[in-house]
Design a protein around this motif. Sequence first.
Motif, mmCIF file in Angstrom:
data_model
loop_
_atom_site.group_PDB
_atom_site.id
_atom_site.type_symbol
_atom_site.label_atom_id
_atom_site.label_comp_id
_atom_site.label_asym_id
_atom_site.label_seq_id
_atom_site.Cartn_x
_atom_site.Cartn_y
_atom_site.Cartn_z
ATOM 1 N N GLN A 1 8.178 -15.072 39.050
ATOM 2 C CA GLN A 1 9.187 -15.566 40.467
ATOM 3 C C GLN A 1 8.225 -15.738 41.000
ATOM 4 O OE1 GLN A 1 12.307 -12.258 41.272
ATOM 5 N NE2 GLN A 1 12.842 -13.479 42.637
ATOM 6 N N TYR A 2 7.363 -15.209 41.188
ATOM 7 C CA TYR A 2 6.614 -14.898 42.435
ATOM 8 C C TYR A 2 5.362 -16.333 43.078
ATOM 9 C CZ TYR A 2 7.969 -10.606 43.880
ATOM 10 O OH TYR A 2 9.224 -9.480 44.428
ATOM 11 N N SER A 3 5.124 -16.946 41.245
ATOM 12 C CA SER A 3 4.534 -17.368 41.526
ATOM 13 C C SER A 3 4.632 -19.157 41.919
ATOM 14 C CB SER A 3 3.602 -17.845 40.245
ATOM 15 O OG SER A 3 4.365 -17.881 39.076
ATOM 16 N N THR A 4 5.844 -19.143 41.432
ATOM 17 C CA THR A 4 6.822 -20.500 42.080
ATOM 18 C C THR A 4 6.955 -20.784 43.504
ATOM 19 O OG1 THR A 4 7.949 -19.514 39.906
ATOM 20 C CG2 THR A 4 9.156 -21.302 41.387
ATOM 21 N N PHE A 5 7.399 -19.322 44.109
ATOM 22 C CA PHE A 5 7.171 -19.286 45.066
ATOM 23 C C PHE A 5 6.313 -19.842 45.926
ATOM 24 C CE2 PHE A 5 6.653 -17.775 49.625
ATOM 25 C CZ PHE A 5 7.954 -18.194 50.405
ATOM 26 N N ASP A 6 4.951 -18.635 45.317
ATOM 27 C CA ASP A 6 3.635 -19.326 45.503
ATOM 28 C C ASP A 6 3.298 -21.787 45.677
ATOM 29 O OD1 ASP A 6 3.119 -17.012 46.079
ATOM 30 O OD2 ASP A 6 1.521 -16.984 44.653
ATOM 31 N N ILE A 7 3.674 -22.089 44.543
ATOM 32 C CA ILE A 7 3.897 -22.995 44.168
ATOM 33 C C ILE A 7 4.391 -24.089 44.962
ATOM 34 C CG2 ILE A 7 3.695 -24.672 42.227
ATOM 35 C CD1 ILE A 7 3.477 -22.894 40.231
ATOM 36 N N VAL A 8 5.662 -24.038 45.595
ATOM 37 C CA VAL A 8 6.898 -24.200 46.607
ATOM 38 C C VAL A 8 5.820 -23.881 47.839
ATOM 39 C CG1 VAL A 8 8.875 -24.275 47.477
ATOM 40 C CG2 VAL A 8 8.872 -23.732 45.258
ATOM 41 N N LEU A 9 5.261 -23.149 48.288
ATOM 42 C CA LEU A 9 5.156 -23.098 49.286
ATOM 43 C C LEU A 9 3.759 -23.647 49.467
ATOM 44 C CD1 LEU A 9 4.376 -21.082 52.637
ATOM 45 C CD2 LEU A 9 3.163 -19.524 50.464
ATOM 46 N N TRP A 10 2.782 -23.750 48.924
ATOM 47 C CA TRP A 10 1.581 -24.554 48.418
ATOM 48 C C TRP A 10 2.217 -26.131 48.541
ATOM 49 C CZ3 TRP A 10 -3.591 -24.432 49.902
ATOM 50 C CH2 TRP A 10 -4.110 -25.717 49.844
ATOM 51 N N LYS A 11 2.344 -26.844 48.021
ATOM 52 C CA LYS A 11 3.252 -27.980 48.133
ATOM 53 C C LYS A 11 3.689 -28.432 49.336
ATOM 54 C CE LYS A 11 4.849 -28.895 43.437
ATOM 55 N NZ LYS A 11 5.755 -29.214 42.840
ATOM 56 N N ILE A 12 4.954 -27.501 50.669
ATOM 57 C CA ILE A 12 4.995 -27.584 52.128
ATOM 58 C C ILE A 12 3.875 -28.006 52.611
ATOM 59 C CG2 ILE A 12 6.103 -26.542 53.974
ATOM 60 C CD1 ILE A 12 8.089 -25.379 51.579
ATOM 61 N N ILE A 100 9.166 -26.357 61.396
ATOM 62 C CA ILE A 100 8.919 -27.266 60.207
ATOM 63 C C ILE A 100 8.567 -26.929 58.338
ATOM 64 C CG2 ILE A 100 7.359 -28.553 59.041
ATOM 65 C CD1 ILE A 100 5.923 -29.620 62.216
ATOM 66 N N PHE A 101 8.261 -25.931 58.694
ATOM 67 C CA PHE A 101 8.297 -24.845 57.885
ATOM 68 C C PHE A 101 9.530 -24.753 56.767
ATOM 69 C CE2 PHE A 101 8.750 -20.996 54.713
ATOM 70 C CZ PHE A 101 7.764 -21.848 53.496
ATOM 71 N N THR A 102 10.385 -24.432 57.243
ATOM 72 C CA THR A 102 11.741 -23.568 57.089
ATOM 73 C C THR A 102 12.267 -25.354 56.947
ATOM 74 O OG1 THR A 102 11.831 -21.700 58.655
ATOM 75 C CG2 THR A 102 14.205 -23.418 57.644
ATOM 76 N N SER A 103 12.538 -26.260 57.474
ATOM 77 C CA SER A 103 13.246 -27.963 56.861
ATOM 78 C C SER A 103 12.883 -27.924 55.620
ATOM 79 C CB SER A 103 12.653 -28.461 58.065
ATOM 80 O OG SER A 103 13.164 -29.748 57.430
#
Length: 115
Positions: A1-12, A100-103
């Motif tokens: 679950q946390y690694s998925t968020f990390d991936i999304v964060l990195w993509k953003i 920008i990040f939130t959007s």
Amino acid sequence: QYSTFDIVLWKIIKENKDKFFVIVQLATILMLVSAPLMYFIEHDAQPEIFSSIPETLWWAIITFTTIGYGDMYPITALGKIVASFLSVLGIVFYTVPGAIFTSALLEKLNQRKNK
């Protein structure tokens, strides 16, 4: 679950790096312009406090980041106006990357939800 968020964060961050870079560039330019400006405004009134442009750059960074230690502050009317303007711009510069990040995060969540 946390690694998925990390991936999304990195993509953003990766997808919006140009926007974040522009914000950092604008902040740097603002610091490099406001320090000499404040030096020339305040040096005659406080030569021991605003003793050089690099010293005044310290004041600009601390004011822009809204930390405001209180070790250096303007006493002239024009200096107070410039300091107020710089402080407000500092707050604005913190909200822009957050927006920008939130959007981008909401966009990613909507894309994931639609799949």
